[in-house]
Design a protein around this motif. Structure first.
Motif, PDB file in Angstrom:
ATOM      1  N   GLU A   1       0.832  -1.202   0.000  1.00 44.80           N
ATOM      2  CA  GLU A   1       0.000   0.000   0.000  1.00 44.80           C
ATOM      3  C   GLU A   1       0.867   1.253   0.000  1.00 44.80           C
ATOM      4  OE1 GLU A   1      -3.595   2.138   2.564  1.00 44.80           O
ATOM      5  OE2 GLU A   1      -2.744   0.228   3.221  1.00 44.80           O
ATOM      6  N   GLY A   2       1.917   1.223   0.811  1.00 47.49           N
ATOM      7  CA  GLY A   2       2.823   2.377   0.838  1.00 47.49           C
ATOM      8  C   GLY A   2       3.454   2.613  -0.514  1.00 47.49           C
ATOM      9  N   ALA A   3       3.809   1.538  -1.229  1.00 46.86           N
ATOM     10  CA  ALA A   3       4.448   1.676  -2.536  1.00 46.86           C
ATOM     11  C   ALA A   3       3.510   2.325  -3.546  1.00 46.86           C
ATOM     12  CB  ALA A   3       4.899   0.302  -3.036  1.00 46.86           C
ATOM     13  N   THR A   4       2.263   1.878  -3.593  1.00 43.14           N
ATOM     14  CA  THR A   4       1.319   2.448  -4.568  1.00 43.14           C
ATOM     15  C   THR A   4       1.027   3.911  -4.254  1.00 43.14           C
ATOM     16  OG1 THR A   4      -0.559   1.594  -3.280  1.00 43.14           O
ATOM     17  CG2 THR A   4       0.267   0.216  -5.072  1.00 43.14           C
ATOM     18  N   VAL A   5       0.935   4.242  -2.958  1.00 48.40           N
ATOM     19  CA  VAL A   5       0.713   5.640  -2.568  1.00 48.40           C
ATOM     20  C   VAL A   5       1.906   6.487  -2.980  1.00 48.40           C
ATOM     21  CG1 VAL A   5       0.492   7.196  -0.603  1.00 48.40           C
ATOM     22  CG2 VAL A   5      -0.879   5.100  -0.692  1.00 48.40           C
ATOM     23  N   ALA A   6       3.121   5.973  -2.777  1.00 47.84           N
ATOM     24  CA  ALA A   6       4.336   6.729  -3.115  1.00 47.84           C
ATOM     25  C   ALA A   6       4.430   6.975  -4.611  1.00 47.84           C
ATOM     26  CB  ALA A   6       5.566   5.974  -2.623  1.00 47.84           C
ATOM     27  N   VAL A   7       4.072   5.968  -5.410  1.00 50.64           N
ATOM     28  CA  VAL A   7       4.130   6.134  -6.866  1.00 50.64           C
ATOM     29  C   VAL A   7       3.156   7.214  -7.322  1.00 50.64           C
ATOM     30  CG1 VAL A   7       3.550   5.021  -9.052  1.00 50.64           C
ATOM     31  CG2 VAL A   7       4.980   3.824  -7.379  1.00 50.64           C
ATOM     32  N   ARG A   8       1.938   7.153  -6.833  1.00 46.35           N
ATOM     33  CA  ARG A   8       0.951   8.153  -7.217  1.00 46.35           C
ATOM     34  C   ARG A   8       1.392   9.559  -6.804  1.00 46.35           C
ATOM     35  NH1 ARG A   8      -4.585   7.793  -8.232  1.00 46.35           N
ATOM     36  NH2 ARG A   8      -4.577   5.608  -7.578  1.00 46.35           N
ATOM     37  N   ALA A   9       1.929   9.676  -5.588  1.00 41.40           N
ATOM     38  CA  ALA A   9       2.347  10.990  -5.082  1.00 41.40           C
ATOM     39  C   ALA A   9       3.466  11.586  -5.924  1.00 41.40           C
ATOM     40  CB  ALA A   9       2.789  10.864  -3.623  1.00 41.40           C
ATOM     41  N   ARG A  10       4.435  10.760  -6.335  1.00 42.25           N
ATOM     42  CA  ARG A  10       5.550  11.279  -7.144  1.00 42.25           C
ATOM     43  C   ARG A  10       5.064  11.720  -8.528  1.00 42.25           C
ATOM     44  NH1 ARG A  10       6.897  10.130  -2.734  1.00 42.25           N
ATOM     45  NH2 ARG A  10       6.066  12.227  -2.549  1.00 42.25           N
ATOM     46  N   LEU A  11       4.082  11.020  -9.090  1.00 43.10           N
ATOM     47  CA  LEU A  11       3.534  11.440 -10.382  1.00 43.10           C
ATOM     48  C   LEU A  11       2.807  12.775 -10.256  1.00 43.10           C
ATOM     49  CD1 LEU A  11       2.105   8.076 -11.784  1.00 43.10           C
ATOM     50  CD2 LEU A  11       4.320   9.133 -12.263  1.00 43.10           C
ATOM     51  N   GLU A  12       2.045  12.925  -9.192  1.00 42.20           N
ATOM     52  CA  GLU A  12       1.314  14.183  -8.978  1.00 42.20           C
ATOM     53  C   GLU A  12       2.281  15.341  -8.794  1.00 42.20           C
ATOM     54  OE1 GLU A  12      -1.177  13.168  -5.692  1.00 42.20           O
ATOM     55  OE2 GLU A  12      -2.723  12.211  -6.952  1.00 42.20           O
ATOM     56  N   GLU A  13       3.413  15.110  -8.144  1.00 53.88           N
ATOM     57  CA  GLU A  13       4.421  16.163  -7.996  1.00 53.88           C
ATOM     58  C   GLU A  13       4.923  16.637  -9.352  1.00 53.88           C
ATOM     59  OE1 GLU A  13       6.354  14.575  -3.748  1.00 53.88           O
ATOM     60  OE2 GLU A  13       7.457  14.396  -5.638  1.00 53.88           O
ATOM     61  N   LEU A  14       4.943  15.741 -10.313  1.00 54.36           N
ATOM     62  CA  LEU A  14       5.390  16.098 -11.662  1.00 54.36           C
ATOM     63  C   LEU A  14       4.305  16.765 -12.484  1.00 54.36           C
ATOM     64  CD1 LEU A  14       7.395  12.862 -12.560  1.00 54.36           C
ATOM     65  CD2 LEU A  14       8.350  15.154 -12.281  1.00 54.36           C
ATOM     66  N   GLY A  15       3.107  16.850 -11.931  1.00 60.16           N
ATOM     67  CA  GLY A  15       1.998  17.446 -12.659  1.00 60.16           C
ATOM     68  C   GLY A  15       1.314  16.482 -13.611  1.00 60.16           C
ATOM     69  N   ILE A  16       1.576  15.180 -13.451  1.00 58.10           N
ATOM     70  CA  ILE A  16       0.926  14.176 -14.300  1.00 58.10           C
ATOM     71  C   ILE A  16      -0.413  13.824 -13.671  1.00 58.10           C
ATOM     72  CG2 ILE A  16       1.087  11.823 -15.209  1.00 58.10           C
ATOM     73  CD1 ILE A  16       4.133  12.176 -15.201  1.00 58.10           C
ATOM     74  N   PRO A  17      -1.520  14.002 -14.382  1.00 57.42           N
ATOM     75  CA  PRO A  17      -2.841  13.704 -13.804  1.00 57.42           C
ATOM     76  C   PRO A  17      -2.957  12.231 -13.437  1.00 57.42           C
ATOM     77  CG  PRO A  17      -3.044  14.978 -15.839  1.00 57.42           C
ATOM     78  CD  PRO A  17      -1.614  14.532 -15.757  1.00 57.42           C
TER      79      PRO A  17
ATOM     80  N   ARG B   1       7.505  11.282 -21.328  1.00 56.50           N
ATOM     81  CA  ARG B   1       7.893  12.659 -21.636  1.00 56.50           C
ATOM     82  C   ARG B   1       8.630  13.294 -20.458  1.00 56.50           C
ATOM     83  NH1 ARG B   1       4.276  17.830 -21.981  1.00 56.50           N
ATOM     84  NH2 ARG B   1       5.743  19.256 -22.978  1.00 56.50           N
ATOM     85  N   ALA B   2       8.175  13.020 -19.222  1.00 54.10           N
ATOM     86  CA  ALA B   2       8.861  13.540 -18.037  1.00 54.10           C
ATOM     87  C   ALA B   2      10.280  12.985 -17.944  1.00 54.10           C
ATOM     88  CB  ALA B   2       8.070  13.187 -16.776  1.00 54.10           C
ATOM     89  N   ILE B   3      10.455  11.716 -18.305  1.00 50.60           N
ATOM     90  CA  ILE B   3      11.782  11.101 -18.249  1.00 50.60           C
ATOM     91  C   ILE B   3      12.698  11.691 -19.306  1.00 50.60           C
ATOM     92  CG2 ILE B   3      13.035   8.937 -18.619  1.00 50.60           C
ATOM     93  CD1 ILE B   3      10.601   7.476 -17.401  1.00 50.60           C
ATOM     94  N   THR B   4      12.195  11.904 -20.515  1.00 55.87           N
ATOM     95  CA  THR B   4      13.046  12.336 -21.630  1.00 55.87           C
ATOM     96  C   THR B   4      13.327  13.831 -21.638  1.00 55.87           C
ATOM     97  OG1 THR B   4      11.088  12.497 -23.048  1.00 55.87           O
ATOM     98  CG2 THR B   4      12.343  10.438 -23.121  1.00 55.87           C
ATOM     99  N   THR B   5      12.335  14.638 -21.322  1.00 55.66           N
ATOM    100  CA  THR B   5      12.512  16.096 -21.487  1.00 55.66           C
ATOM    101  C   THR B   5      11.960  16.915 -20.321  1.00 55.66           C
ATOM    102  OG1 THR B   5      10.426  16.185 -22.733  1.00 55.66           O
ATOM    103  CG2 THR B   5      12.462  15.954 -24.009  1.00 55.66           C
ATOM    104  N   GLY B   6      11.488  16.261 -19.263  1.00 59.19           N
ATOM    105  CA  GLY B   6      10.882  16.990 -18.153  1.00 59.19           C
ATOM    106  C   GLY B   6      11.902  17.788 -17.343  1.00 59.19           C
ATOM    107  N   PRO B   7      11.425  18.637 -16.433  1.00 61.39           N
ATOM    108  CA  PRO B   7      12.319  19.514 -15.678  1.00 61.39           C
ATOM    109  C   PRO B   7      13.150  18.795 -14.616  1.00 61.39           C
ATOM    110  CG  PRO B   7      10.043  19.806 -14.966  1.00 61.39           C
ATOM    111  CD  PRO B   7       9.999  18.932 -16.163  1.00 61.39           C
ATOM    112  N   ASP B   8      12.715  17.622 -14.146  1.00 60.66           N
ATOM    113  CA  ASP B   8      13.474  16.896 -13.137  1.00 60.66           C
ATOM    114  C   ASP B   8      14.516  16.032 -13.841  1.00 60.66           C
ATOM    115  OD1 ASP B   8      14.526  15.446 -11.064  1.00 60.66           O
ATOM    116  OD2 ASP B   8      12.601  14.845 -10.202  1.00 60.66           O
TER     117      ASP B   8
END
Length: 499
Positions: free
Chosen positions: A355-371, A399-406
Motif C-alpha cells: 500500500e505504501g508503494a502504490t501511494v508513493a508512486v501516485r504521489a511522485r507522479l502528482e508532484e510532476l503534474g501528471i494527472p 515525456r517527463a523522463i526524456t525532457t521533463g524539468p526533473d
C-alpha cells in the motif's frame, strides 16, 4: 665519377689521336666540346657503379596514418527545436493501419511531441487499461524522485543481543551475491563473502567459545509479503515471490536462471548463505558458526530491531538506485520493482508495504503534474490485473523522463530496452515489417495473458523526439500478430517524415 670519366676522355683526345678535322679548332673550344660529350656519358656510366636510384616512397594515404586528433563524435546530433513537428493527420494515417489486433480485443494509444506536448495521435488515450509491466515506468520515476539516482542500500552485520550472536540486517538490497562483492556489476555488487570476511575481522578479538549464531532482521518491510492481487499461478511460476528487504539474485536461486520457482523465504535463504560464508571465512581464525539461522524479532518490535542493535560490525552497499532501475526496466523484474516501490515509500516517510508503494508512486507522479485521476494501482510491477492506467498517462511519464524539468529522471533512459538489441526487445524487430525500427525504438514492454503494451520514445526521420504509449487489452492469448502490431506502429514513428 664524372670527374674520372672526363679525365679518361681527355686522355683519349690527345693531338696525336684526334680527328683531323678537329686539329684546327682553338684549344678552349676543343675543351668545351669535350666537356659537352663527357657529362652525358658519365651519367650513363655512373648507375653501373652506384646501382639504380632508390624507388620513390609512395605517400601514405591519410586514412592509413596514425590519428593526430580525436575524431568527431558519431551518432545522433543533439535535438533541435527547429526540427519539424510531424502532422497529426499523417501520423494517424500511419498508425491506424498498423495498430490492428490479431483476433479479439482493442488497442489504445497516444503519441506526443516530447518538447511541446502536442498530441499527434490519440486513439482512446485517456481510457484506463490494464498496463502489464509498463507499470514499472511509474515505479522508476517514484524511485528516482524519492531516493535519488545515486542512493545505495546497505546490508549490515550488527552485534547481537548476546556475545555469541550476530544479526544480518536487510536494508533493501535484494541483488546481493553469494560471493565476493563485484563493484562493476549491478547484480552481486555487494557480496556476502565480502561481508563475512569483514565480520570475521571485526570479531577477531571477541570470538565466542561456543560458536556464533546468525540471526536475520527482515523487519524493514511491513504488511503481507505476497500481494493478494497476484494470481497464485504467477507466484507458482516464479513471476514473483514473497517480498523481503534482503535477497540473493533478486530472489533467484541462480542469477543466470531467470525463470521457474524462486525461494519462498529469501531472507532466510540469504541468512543461510551468509552463515556458510562466515563459517568459511572464520575457519582460519578459529571462528565457528552454529548451525541454523533464525529470525531476529525482539519482542515483536518490528522496525525497531536495527535501533536496538546499534553496533555495526560490517557493511556492504548495493549498486545505485539508478543502476537498479535500469536493470528493472531492461529485464522487467517484478520482484525488484516491488522492492524499489517499497523503498521509495520508506524514503518518503511511509510504510515499506504494498500500500505504501502504490501511494508513493501516485504521489511522485502528482508532484510532476501528471494527472492521476482515474488511475488505479494494485501493485507497482504490473503483475496485478487490477491495475488501471491510460496510454495518455504513460506517454506523459515517458515525456517527463526524456525532457521533463526533473533531470534526475534522465537516469532511467539507459533502462529502456532498444529494439532488436537489448533487454526485453532484443529478439524483436527482425521481421521485414519492423526491421527499420531496430536500434531506433526504445521502449518498455508489457505482456500478460490477454494484455500487451509498449511505451517509449523515438527520434523520427526529421530529428524530432516523439513519445508514445500503445496498450492492447482483451486480446486473443498467444496471437503473434498483436506484438507485431505494436512493433510496426513504433517502427512507423521512427521512420516518420510525416509532413
Amino acid at each position: 665519377m664524372k670527374e674520372t670519366a672526363a679525365t679518361d676522355v681527355s686522355k683519349d683526345a690527345s693531338p696525336r689521336r684526334s680527328h683531323p678535322g678537329l686539329r684546327a679548332l682553338p684549344t678552349a673550344l676543343l675543351l668545351a666540346l669535350i666537356v659537352i660529350l663527357t657529362v652525358p656519358a658519365g651519367l650513363l656510366i655512373a648507375p653501373a657503379f652506384v646501382g639504380p636510384p632508390p624507388a620513390a616512397v609512395p605517400e601514405t594515404p591519410a586514412w592509413q596514418q596514425a590519428p593526430t586528433a580525436l575524431s568527431a563524435r558519431q551518432g545522433l546530433s543533439p535535438l533541435q527545436d527547429s526540427a519539424p513537428v510531424p502532422l497529426g493527420s499523417a501520423v494517424t494515417a500511419q498508425l491506424d493501419s498498423a495498430l490492428k489486433p490479431d483476433g479479439g480485443g482493442t488497442f489504445t494509444g497516444l503519441v506526443q511531441d516530447a518538447l511541446t506536448g502536442q498530441v499527434l495521435f490519440d486513439r482512446g488515450g485517456p481510457e484506463n487499461r490494464i498496463p502489464a509491466s509498463n507499470m514499472k515506468l511509474l515505479t522508476a520515476v517514484a524511485a528516482l524522485r524519492a531516493m535519488g539516482p545515486g542512493h545505495r542500500f546497505s546490508t549490515r552485520v550488527l552485534a547481537g543481543p548476546s556475545p555469541d550472536q550476530v544479526v544480518l540486517a536487510g536494508g533493501g538490497d535484494v541483488l546481493l551475491g553469494a560471493g565476493g562483492s563485484a563493484p562493476d556489476q549491478v547484480m552481486g555488487h555487494a557480496g556476502l563473502a565480502s561481508l563475512a570476511a569483514a565480520t570475521v575481522a571485526a570479531l577477531k578479538d571477541s570470538q565466542p567459545a561456543g560458536g556464533l549464531k546468525v540471526l536475520v532482521d527482515d523487519s524493514l518491510f511491513s504488511g503481507p509479503s505476497l500481494n493478494p492481487a497476484w494470481e497464485q499461478g504467477d507466484v507458482a511460476a516464479g513471476e514473483v515471490a514473497p517480498l523481503f528487504p534482503i535477497a540473493l539474485n533478486s530472489a533467484r536461486f541462480d542469477p543466470a536462471v531467470t525463470t521457474g520457482p524462486r525461494p519462498q523465504d529469501s531472507a532466510i535463504t540469504a541468512g543461510e548463505a551468509f552463515a556458510a560464508q562466515l563459517k568459511a571465512a572464520g575457519f582460519a581464525a578459529g571462528l565457528t558458526v552454529a548451525p541454523g539461522v533464525e529470525r531476529y524479532s525482539p519482542g515483536g518490535t518490528g522496525g525497531a530491531a536495527a535501533e536496538a542493535l546499534p553496533v555495526v560490525l560490517a557493511e556492504v552497499r548495493s549498486a545505485t538506485v539508478s543502476e537498479q532501475v535500469d536493470l528493472m526496466l531492461q529485464s522487467s523484474d517484478n520482484y525488484l520493482a516491488e522492492v524499489l516501490g517499497r523503498m521509495a515509500s520508506a524514503a518518503s516517510g511511509g510504510p515499506a508495504s504494498n500500500e505504501g508503494a502504490t501511494v508513493a508512486v501516485r504521489a511522485r507522479l502528482e508532484e510532476l503534474g501528471i494527472p492521476t485521476a482515474g488511475m488505479s494501482l494494485a501493485d507497482v510491477s504490473g503483475l496485478a490485473l487490477a491495475n488501471q492506467v491510460s496510454a495518455r498517462q504513460f506517454a506523459e511519464v515517458v515525456r517527463a523522463i526524456t525532457t521533463g524539468p526533473d533531470t534526475r529522471l534522465r537516469a532511467a533512459l539507459d533502462g529502456f530496452p532498444v529494439a532488436g538489441l537489448t533487454g526485453t526487445l532484443d529478439e524483436r524487430y527482425s521481421g521485414e515489417a519492423t526491421v527499420r525500427g531496430a536500434g531506433l525504438v526504445r521502449a518498455k514492454t508489457g505482456t500478460l495473458n490477454s494484455v500487451i503494451a509498449l511505451s517509449g520514445y523515438v527520434v523520427d526521420a526529421d530529428g524530432r523526439l516523439l513519445v508514445f504509449s500503445f496498450i492492447g487489452n482483451g486480446l486473443t492469448p498467444g496471437a503473434a500478430g498483436n506484438r507485431e502490431a505494436l512493433d510496426r506502429a513504433a517502427t512507423a514513428l521512427a521512420a516518420c517524415g510525416c509532413r
